[in-house]
Design an enzyme around this catalytic site. Structure first.
Site, PDB file in Angstrom:
ATOM      1  N   LYS A  36     -74.944 -34.579 -51.118  1.00  0.00           N
ATOM      2  CA  LYS A  36     -75.238 -35.127 -49.917  1.00  0.00           C
ATOM      3  C   LYS A  36     -74.834 -34.506 -48.388  1.00  0.00           C
ATOM      4  O   LYS A  36     -74.053 -33.533 -48.595  1.00  0.00           O
ATOM      5  CB  LYS A  36     -74.926 -36.737 -49.816  1.00  0.00           C
ATOM      6  CG  LYS A  36     -73.264 -36.554 -49.936  1.00  0.00           C
ATOM      7  CD  LYS A  36     -72.547 -37.990 -50.316  1.00  0.00           C
ATOM      8  CE  LYS A  36     -71.179 -37.999 -50.419  1.00  0.00           C
ATOM      9  NZ  LYS A  36     -70.479 -39.351 -50.750  1.00  0.00           N
ATOM     10  N   ARG A 135     -67.254 -52.204 -50.546  1.00  0.00           N
ATOM     11  CA  ARG A 135     -68.364 -51.208 -49.764  1.00  0.00           C
ATOM     12  C   ARG A 135     -69.435 -51.578 -50.230  1.00  0.00           C
ATOM     13  O   ARG A 135     -69.663 -52.967 -50.829  1.00  0.00           O
ATOM     14  CB  ARG A 135     -67.958 -49.724 -49.859  1.00  0.00           C
ATOM     15  CG  ARG A 135     -68.599 -48.942 -48.642  1.00  0.00           C
ATOM     16  CD  ARG A 135     -68.111 -47.887 -48.628  1.00  0.00           C
ATOM     17  NE  ARG A 135     -68.769 -46.926 -49.668  1.00  0.00           N
ATOM     18  CZ  ARG A 135     -68.647 -45.468 -49.881  1.00  0.00           C
ATOM     19  NH1 ARG A 135     -67.938 -44.997 -48.836  1.00  0.00           N
ATOM     20  NH2 ARG A 135     -69.221 -44.921 -50.698  1.00  0.00           N
ATOM     21  N   HIS A 167     -67.873 -46.983 -57.535  1.00  0.00           N
ATOM     22  CA  HIS A 167     -66.989 -46.068 -56.790  1.00  0.00           C
ATOM     23  C   HIS A 167     -65.417 -46.527 -56.606  1.00  0.00           C
ATOM     24  O   HIS A 167     -65.501 -47.864 -56.381  1.00  0.00           O
ATOM     25  CB  HIS A 167     -67.944 -45.779 -55.536  1.00  0.00           C
ATOM     26  CG  HIS A 167     -67.352 -44.642 -54.719  1.00  0.00           C
ATOM     27  ND1 HIS A 167     -67.331 -43.294 -55.288  1.00  0.00           N
ATOM     28  CD2 HIS A 167     -67.213 -44.225 -53.353  1.00  0.00           C
ATOM     29  CE1 HIS A 167     -67.060 -42.420 -54.245  1.00  0.00           C
ATOM     30  NE2 HIS A 167     -66.848 -42.931 -53.252  1.00  0.00           N
ATOM     31  N   ARG A 223     -69.358 -37.756 -60.815  1.00  0.00           N
ATOM     32  CA  ARG A 223     -70.221 -37.491 -59.579  1.00  0.00           C
ATOM     33  C   ARG A 223     -69.288 -36.782 -58.517  1.00  0.00           C
ATOM     34  O   ARG A 223     -68.994 -37.205 -57.483  1.00  0.00           O
ATOM     35  CB  ARG A 223     -70.607 -38.740 -58.813  1.00  0.00           C
ATOM     36  CG  ARG A 223     -71.486 -39.675 -59.726  1.00  0.00           C
ATOM     37  CD  ARG A 223     -71.972 -40.770 -58.844  1.00  0.00           C
ATOM     38  NE  ARG A 223     -70.963 -41.350 -58.122  1.00  0.00           N
ATOM     39  CZ  ARG A 223     -70.307 -42.446 -58.360  1.00  0.00           C
ATOM     40  NH1 ARG A 223     -70.536 -42.958 -59.570  1.00  0.00           N
ATOM     41  NH2 ARG A 223     -69.436 -42.953 -57.867  1.00  0.00           N
ATOM     42  N   TYR A 269     -59.657 -26.486 -20.421  1.00  0.00           N
ATOM     43  CA  TYR A 269     -59.535 -27.793 -19.817  1.00  0.00           C
ATOM     44  C   TYR A 269     -58.244 -28.492 -19.775  1.00  0.00           C
ATOM     45  O   TYR A 269     -57.585 -28.539 -20.735  1.00  0.00           O
ATOM     46  CB  TYR A 269     -60.598 -28.595 -20.358  1.00  0.00           C
ATOM     47  CG  TYR A 269     -62.139 -28.264 -20.160  1.00  0.00           C
ATOM     48  CD1 TYR A 269     -62.603 -28.063 -18.755  1.00  0.00           C
ATOM     49  CD2 TYR A 269     -62.764 -28.073 -21.255  1.00  0.00           C
ATOM     50  CE1 TYR A 269     -63.997 -27.607 -18.860  1.00  0.00           C
ATOM     51  CE2 TYR A 269     -64.281 -27.939 -21.021  1.00  0.00           C
ATOM     52  CZ  TYR A 269     -64.676 -27.455 -19.809  1.00  0.00           C
ATOM     53  OH  TYR A 269     -66.084 -27.132 -19.747  1.00  0.00           O
ATOM     54  N   CYS A 321     -63.473 -26.639 -26.347  1.00  0.00           N
ATOM     55  CA  CYS A 321     -64.580 -27.269 -25.465  1.00  0.00           C
ATOM     56  C   CYS A 321     -65.779 -27.152 -26.292  1.00  0.00           C
ATOM     57  O   CYS A 321     -65.873 -27.210 -27.563  1.00  0.00           O
ATOM     58  CB  CYS A 321     -64.748 -26.118 -24.422  1.00  0.00           C
ATOM     59  SG  CYS A 321     -63.309 -25.400 -23.718  1.00  0.00           S
ATOM     60  N   MET A 322     -66.930 -27.543 -25.680  1.00  0.00           N
ATOM     61  CA  MET A 322     -68.130 -27.870 -26.240  1.00  0.00           C
ATOM     62  C   MET A 322     -68.501 -26.466 -27.061  1.00  0.00           C
ATOM     63  O   MET A 322     -69.145 -26.700 -28.393  1.00  0.00           O
ATOM     64  CB  MET A 322     -69.302 -28.094 -25.277  1.00  0.00           C
ATOM     65  CG  MET A 322     -70.608 -28.519 -26.184  1.00  0.00           C
ATOM     66  SD  MET A 322     -72.075 -29.002 -24.938  1.00  0.00           S
ATOM     67  CE  MET A 322     -71.421 -30.687 -24.558  1.00  0.00           C
ATOM     68  N   ASP A 323     -68.570 -25.270 -26.637  1.00  0.00           N
ATOM     69  CA  ASP A 323     -68.928 -24.256 -27.041  1.00  0.00           C
ATOM     70  C   ASP A 323     -68.082 -23.109 -27.352  1.00  0.00           C
ATOM     71  O   ASP A 323     -68.513 -21.999 -28.092  1.00  0.00           O
ATOM     72  CB  ASP A 323     -70.294 -23.472 -26.098  1.00  0.00           C
ATOM     73  CG  ASP A 323     -70.883 -24.332 -25.620  1.00  0.00           C
ATOM     74  OD1 ASP A 323     -71.846 -24.942 -26.248  1.00  0.00           O
ATOM     75  OD2 ASP A 323     -71.012 -24.760 -24.482  1.00  0.00           O
TER      76      ASP A 323
HETATM   77  C1  LIG Z   1     -69.763 -38.736 -51.674  1.00  0.00           C
HETATM   78  C2  LIG Z   1     -69.801 -39.780 -53.004  1.00  0.00           C
HETATM   79  C3  LIG Z   1     -69.303 -39.168 -54.104  1.00  0.00           C
HETATM   80  C4  LIG Z   1     -68.408 -37.862 -54.250  1.00  0.00           C
HETATM   81  O1  LIG Z   1     -67.093 -38.112 -53.857  1.00  0.00           O
HETATM   82  P1  LIG Z   1     -66.096 -36.805 -53.645  1.00  0.00           P
HETATM   83  O2  LIG Z   1     -65.015 -37.363 -53.079  1.00  0.00           O
HETATM   84  O3  LIG Z   1     -66.522 -35.880 -52.655  1.00  0.00           O
HETATM   85  O4  LIG Z   1     -66.188 -36.132 -55.068  1.00  0.00           O
HETATM   86  C5  LIG Z   1     -69.490 -39.657 -55.233  1.00  0.00           C
HETATM   87  N1  LIG Z   1     -70.106 -41.127 -55.362  1.00  0.00           N
HETATM   88  C6  LIG Z   1     -70.416 -41.510 -54.213  1.00  0.00           C
HETATM   89  C7  LIG Z   1     -70.814 -43.261 -54.347  1.00  0.00           C
HETATM   90  C8  LIG Z   1     -70.407 -41.037 -52.978  1.00  0.00           C
HETATM   91  O5  LIG Z   1     -70.771 -41.489 -51.935  1.00  0.00           O
END
Ligand SMILES: *Cc1c(COP(=O)(O)O)cnc(C)c1O
Length: 382
Positions: A36, A135, A167, A223, A269, A321-323
């Site tokens: 992701k 969540r 999760h 995951r 700045y 800064c921005m850049d």
């Molecule tokens: C992002 C995410 C992961 C991966 O998590 P890490 O801590 O980067 O290994 C696994 N499951 C879900 C639902 C996530 O949102």
């Protein structure tokens, strides 16, 4: 590649190495590489391909657009799960592209079943359980309410419940009581789904930290995200190197300007940093528009984000800064415009790491790599 005075070099061999290590670690469980957020800033498609070459058999993304981009790029073989969407999501397109979808609410089950009817596909569904993270996901009472509809859809041939997943809230604290508590709720959810008639292919709960610390929750599939990219999800307990991980991204820039600066001059700045001696300063052409967080600004009291220049460890001197930002290179510095500045990399040569930047900025390494701006070119090696 568009010319730019900075680049993120992504070592695909590091991603392959990291994934192969994770595959070894989890034994019979399969590995879903989480790609992701543009593979945590590393580049969606190249990172996904490297993860697959390393032995991942699944890919996971939050957004539906990311799933469709992977399929459109010709990554058609591995199973692919997408898990975060709202009403109106392109579910029919996802099913046609053979993407598994998460269901975390009754409305989503109805929408998925409808998309299946409209496409003539059977949707492969993973029911997301809120086992205690607080969540997204179905609480156990919500699951009980949803299962009859899910099983009716399964009987109708529109939906197949192939996964139960969740999760963790404290994956980085393996001894935290919620880890065992969430595993217990997870077992109840699996049991409820199976008793209702689901034929589960995969139960999955573990992110990177749980992959590395808690084998009891590996189940059929894990995951990992952060660990794929070689960063430690448990930096207080173990560094990347101690975990056998190699950070895949190295961020470098070319000095745009080098110039002398007398003592007592404010830099950038609001003059948050003042030169304390006659010195030389360098201008680094990366800023918060490139994802360099302003929280890594430095003052005389508190050095900013670390950089390596000419083998020396220096720091952001003054506001980001921005850049661009400024680095006090010190008296007698011999650097010239065009010389390389390393912001972070593997850390192998004593250079700074994304974790070092996270500590200075009061955040986590996840955010340091993920927020890297789209305008910074990615260069692939390995
Ligand atoms: C992002 C995410 C992961 C991966 O998590 P890490 O801590 O980067 O290994 C696994 N499951 C879900 C639902 C996530 O949102």
């Amino acid at each position: 590649m568009t010319w730019y005075p900075a680049r993120a070099t992504v070592d695909l061999s590091a991603i392959r190495h990291n994934v192969a290590g994770l595959v070894d670690r989890v034994g019979s469980a399969q590995v879903m590489a989480v790609v992701k957020a543009d593979a945590y800033g590393h580049g969606l498609v190249p990172a996904a391909q490297a993860a697959l070459a390393g032995g991942a058999t699944w890919l996971g993304v939050a957004q539906t657009s990311e799933a469709l981009a992977l399929r459109a790029a010709g990554i058609t073989e591995p199973r692919l799960l997408t898990w975060l969407y709202a009403p109106g999501a392109p579910l029919a397109e996802l099913l046609t592209a053979d993407v598994d979808v998460s269901v975390a609410a009754a409305w989503a089950l109805e929408a998925v079943a409808e998309a299946a009817r409209s496409t003539g596909r059977t949707a492969r569904v993973h029911l997301k359980i809120d086992t205690g993270l607080g969540r997204n996901g179905l609480t156990l009472p919500m699951l009980d309410d949803l299962l009859p509809a899910a099983m009716a859809a399964q009987a109708e041939g529109t939906v197949q419940v192939v996964g139960i997943w969740s999760h963790l809230a404290f994956a980085d604290s393996p001894d935290h009581p919620t880890v065992r508590g969430q595993a217990q709720v997870f077992a109840q959810a699996v049991d409820a789904a199976q008793r209702a008639g689901a034929h589960l292919e995969v139960r999955h709960l573990a992110n990177s930290a749980a992959v590395l610390t808690t084998p009891e929750v590996h189940y059929d599939l894990v995951r990992p995200g952060l660990a794929v990219y070689g960063l430690s999800p448990i930096p207080e307990q173990a560094s990347s190197a101690e975990l056998g991980l190699v950070p895949a991204m190295t961020l470098t820039a070319r000095l745009a300007t080098v110039k002398p600066m007398p003592a007592g001059r404010g830099l950038s700045y609001a003059h948050a940093y003042t030169t304390t001696q006659d010195t030389t300063i360098g201008i680094v052409p990366l800023g918060y528009a490139d994802g360099i967080t302003r929280h890594a600004s430095g003052s005389n009291a508190r050095p900013g984000g670390p950089v390596q220049v000419g083998g020396r460890r220096l720091a952001v001197s003054g506001r980001v800064c921005m850049d661009q930002f400024v680095v006090d290179l010190g008296p007698g510095a011999t650097e010239q415009a065009g010389d390389e500045v390393v912001l972070f990399g593997t850390g192998a040569d004593g250079g700074p790491t994304a974790e070092d930047w996270a500590q200075v900025a009061g955040t986590i390494s996840y955010e340091i790599v993920t927020r890297l701006g789209a305008r910074v070119p990615r260069e692939y090696v390995g």
